[in-house]
Design a protein around this motif. Structure first.
Motif, PDB file in Angstrom:
ATOM      1  N   LEU A  21      -5.727   6.411   1.849  1.00 50.18           N
ATOM      2  CA  LEU A  21      -5.449   5.161   1.141  1.00 50.18           C
ATOM      3  C   LEU A  21      -3.952   4.923   0.969  1.00 50.18           C
ATOM      4  O   LEU A  21      -3.490   3.788   1.033  1.00 50.18           O
ATOM      5  CB  LEU A  21      -6.148   5.155  -0.217  1.00 50.18           C
ATOM      6  N   LYS A  22      -3.192   5.994   0.743  1.00 50.57           N
ATOM      7  CA  LYS A  22      -1.739   5.829   0.613  1.00 50.57           C
ATOM      8  C   LYS A  22      -1.123   5.364   1.925  1.00 50.57           C
ATOM      9  O   LYS A  22      -0.194   4.553   1.933  1.00 50.57           O
ATOM     10  CB  LYS A  22      -1.087   7.123   0.130  1.00 50.57           C
ATOM     11  N   LYS A  23      -1.637   5.868   3.043  1.00 52.16           N
ATOM     12  CA  LYS A  23      -1.157   5.421   4.350  1.00 52.16           C
ATOM     13  C   LYS A  23      -1.497   3.945   4.560  1.00 52.16           C
ATOM     14  O   LYS A  23      -0.671   3.170   5.038  1.00 52.16           O
ATOM     15  CB  LYS A  23      -1.780   6.269   5.451  1.00 52.16           C
ATOM     16  N   GLU A  24      -2.710   3.567   4.166  1.00 54.81           N
ATOM     17  CA  GLU A  24      -3.107   2.164   4.292  1.00 54.81           C
ATOM     18  C   GLU A  24      -2.257   1.275   3.392  1.00 54.81           C
ATOM     19  O   GLU A  24      -1.857   0.174   3.777  1.00 54.81           O
ATOM     20  CB  GLU A  24      -4.586   2.001   3.937  1.00 54.81           C
ATOM     21  N   GLN A  25      -1.956   1.754   2.183  1.00 53.18           N
ATOM     22  CA  GLN A  25      -1.121   0.992   1.261  1.00 53.18           C
ATOM     23  C   GLN A  25       0.274   0.777   1.846  1.00 53.18           C
ATOM     24  O   GLN A  25       0.837  -0.318   1.762  1.00 53.18           O
ATOM     25  CB  GLN A  25      -1.015   1.709  -0.081  1.00 53.18           C
ATOM     26  N   PHE A  26       0.830   1.813   2.469  1.00 51.71           N
ATOM     27  CA  PHE A  26       2.140   1.678   3.102  1.00 51.71           C
ATOM     28  C   PHE A  26       2.105   0.620   4.202  1.00 51.71           C
ATOM     29  O   PHE A  26       2.982  -0.234   4.295  1.00 51.71           O
ATOM     30  CB  PHE A  26       2.597   3.025   3.671  1.00 51.71           C
ATOM     31  N   ASN A  27       1.065   0.688   5.040  1.00 50.80           N
ATOM     32  CA  ASN A  27       0.944  -0.281   6.128  1.00 50.80           C
ATOM     33  C   ASN A  27       0.780  -1.702   5.595  1.00 50.80           C
ATOM     34  O   ASN A  27       1.360  -2.648   6.144  1.00 50.80           O
ATOM     35  CB  ASN A  27      -0.222   0.084   7.045  1.00 50.80           C
ATOM     36  N   LEU A  28       0.005  -1.867   4.531  1.00 51.39           N
ATOM     37  CA  LEU A  28      -0.185  -3.198   3.947  1.00 51.39           C
ATOM     38  C   LEU A  28       1.116  -3.727   3.337  1.00 51.39           C
ATOM     39  O   LEU A  28       1.424  -4.910   3.453  1.00 51.39           O
ATOM     40  CB  LEU A  28      -1.290  -3.167   2.893  1.00 51.39           C
ATOM     41  N   ARG A  29       1.878  -2.836   2.690  1.00 55.39           N
ATOM     42  CA  ARG A  29       3.168  -3.262   2.129  1.00 55.39           C
ATOM     43  C   ARG A  29       4.115  -3.686   3.236  1.00 55.39           C
ATOM     44  O   ARG A  29       4.853  -4.664   3.112  1.00 55.39           O
ATOM     45  CB  ARG A  29       3.800  -2.120   1.325  1.00 55.39           C
ATOM     46  N   PHE A  30       4.112  -2.939   4.322  1.00 55.00           N
ATOM     47  CA  PHE A  30       4.966  -3.265   5.464  1.00 55.00           C
ATOM     48  C   PHE A  30       4.567  -4.610   6.059  1.00 55.00           C
ATOM     49  O   PHE A  30       5.418  -5.450   6.372  1.00 55.00           O
ATOM     50  CB  PHE A  30       4.864  -2.155   6.513  1.00 55.00           C
ATOM     51  N   GLN A  31       3.257  -4.833   6.216  1.00 52.69           N
ATOM     52  CA  GLN A  31       2.776  -6.103   6.748  1.00 52.69           C
ATOM     53  C   GLN A  31       3.110  -7.251   5.803  1.00 52.69           C
ATOM     54  O   GLN A  31       3.431  -8.353   6.239  1.00 52.69           O
ATOM     55  CB  GLN A  31       1.255  -6.053   6.961  1.00 52.69           C
ATOM     56  N   GLY A  32       3.038  -6.994   4.509  1.00 54.55           N
ATOM     57  CA  GLY A  32       3.366  -8.029   3.531  1.00 54.55           C
ATOM     58  C   GLY A  32       4.824  -8.423   3.588  1.00 54.55           C
ATOM     59  O   GLY A  32       5.177  -9.591   3.434  1.00 54.55           O
ATOM     60  N   ALA A  33       5.682  -7.447   3.827  1.00 50.52           N
ATOM     61  CA  ALA A  33       7.112  -7.726   3.899  1.00 50.52           C
ATOM     62  C   ALA A  33       7.461  -8.547   5.131  1.00 50.52           C
ATOM     63  O   ALA A  33       8.410  -9.334   5.104  1.00 50.52           O
ATOM     64  CB  ALA A  33       7.897  -6.416   3.899  1.00 50.52           C
ATOM     65  N   THR A  34       6.694  -8.361   6.197  1.00 49.77           N
ATOM     66  CA  THR A  34       6.970  -9.115   7.421  1.00 49.77           C
ATOM     67  C   THR A  34       6.116 -10.368   7.535  1.00 49.77           C
ATOM     68  O   THR A  34       6.208 -11.089   8.526  1.00 49.77           O
ATOM     69  CB  THR A  34       6.732  -8.224   8.660  1.00 49.77           C
ATOM     70  N   GLY A  35       5.257 -10.606   6.529  1.00 51.82           N
ATOM     71  CA  GLY A  35       4.437 -11.811   6.527  1.00 51.82           C
ATOM     72  C   GLY A  35       3.244 -11.754   7.458  1.00 51.82           C
ATOM     73  O   GLY A  35       2.732 -12.792   7.871  1.00 51.82           O
ATOM     74  N   GLN A  36       2.763 -10.574   7.789  1.00 50.63           N
ATOM     75  CA  GLN A  36       1.657 -10.429   8.731  1.00 50.63           C
ATOM     76  C   GLN A  36       0.349 -10.031   8.064  1.00 50.63           C
ATOM     77  O   GLN A  36      -0.660  -9.909   8.745  1.00 50.63           O
ATOM     78  CB  GLN A  36       2.004  -9.376   9.783  1.00 50.63           C
ATOM     79  N   VAL A  37       0.341  -9.836   6.762  1.00 51.42           N
ATOM     80  CA  VAL A  37      -0.878  -9.387   6.095  1.00 51.42           C
ATOM     81  C   VAL A  37      -1.906 -10.524   6.091  1.00 51.42           C
ATOM     82  O   VAL A  37      -1.592 -11.669   5.807  1.00 51.42           O
ATOM     83  CB  VAL A  37      -0.576  -8.866   4.670  1.00 51.42           C
ATOM     84  N   GLU A  38      -3.132 -10.172   6.498  1.00 50.89           N
ATOM     85  CA  GLU A  38      -4.182 -11.179   6.590  1.00 50.89           C
ATOM     86  C   GLU A  38      -5.005 -11.256   5.312  1.00 50.89           C
ATOM     87  O   GLU A  38      -5.340 -12.334   4.846  1.00 50.89           O
ATOM     88  CB  GLU A  38      -5.103 -10.864   7.772  1.00 50.89           C
ATOM     89  N   ASN A  39      -5.334 -10.109   4.752  1.00 51.65           N
ATOM     90  CA  ASN A  39      -6.183 -10.062   3.571  1.00 51.65           C
ATOM     91  C   ASN A  39      -5.345  -9.557   2.393  1.00 51.65           C
ATOM     92  O   ASN A  39      -5.240  -8.350   2.170  1.00 51.65           O
ATOM     93  CB  ASN A  39      -7.381  -9.146   3.838  1.00 51.65           C
ATOM     94  N   THR A  40      -4.782 -10.455   1.627  1.00 51.78           N
ATOM     95  CA  THR A  40      -3.894 -10.055   0.539  1.00 51.78           C
ATOM     96  C   THR A  40      -4.637  -9.370  -0.598  1.00 51.78           C
ATOM     97  O   THR A  40      -4.055  -8.572  -1.324  1.00 51.78           O
ATOM     98  CB  THR A  40      -3.129 -11.263  -0.014  1.00 51.78           C
ATOM     99  N   SER A  41      -5.910  -9.648  -0.747  1.00 55.30           N
ATOM    100  CA  SER A  41      -6.668  -9.007  -1.821  1.00 55.30           C
ATOM    101  C   SER A  41      -6.888  -7.521  -1.535  1.00 55.30           C
ATOM    102  O   SER A  41      -7.168  -6.747  -2.452  1.00 55.30           O
ATOM    103  CB  SER A  41      -8.016  -9.698  -2.025  1.00 55.30           C
TER     104      SER A  41
END
Length: 64
Positions: A21-41
């Motif tokens: 989960l921590k690895k997934e959280q890192f990836n989601l934060r990275f995607q959020g910073a670059t504007g690529q996150v699809e599911n923000t929830s």
């Protein structure tokens, strides 16, 4: 992930799940910073799952 499911896991399984989960959280934060996150929830859900695992792991270690 439900708390009842986590309570049946061993400490090693909880540690593995926490690392995943921590690895997934890192990836989601990275995607959020670059504007690529699809599911923000999902960011919120992962954060709460991490807290849930840490709580149950603490309870198990205190019970020993």
């Amino acid at each position: 992930m439900k708390a009842a499911d986590l309570k049946t896991m061993t400490e090693d399984q909880l540690t593995d799940e926490l690392a995943k989960l921590k690895k997934e959280q890192f990836n989601l934060r990275f995607q959020g910073a670059t504007g690529q996150v699809e599911n923000t929830s999902r960011i919120r859900q992962v954060r709460r799952d991490i807290a849930r695992i840490k709580t149950i792991a603490g309870q198990k270690s205190a019970a020993k």
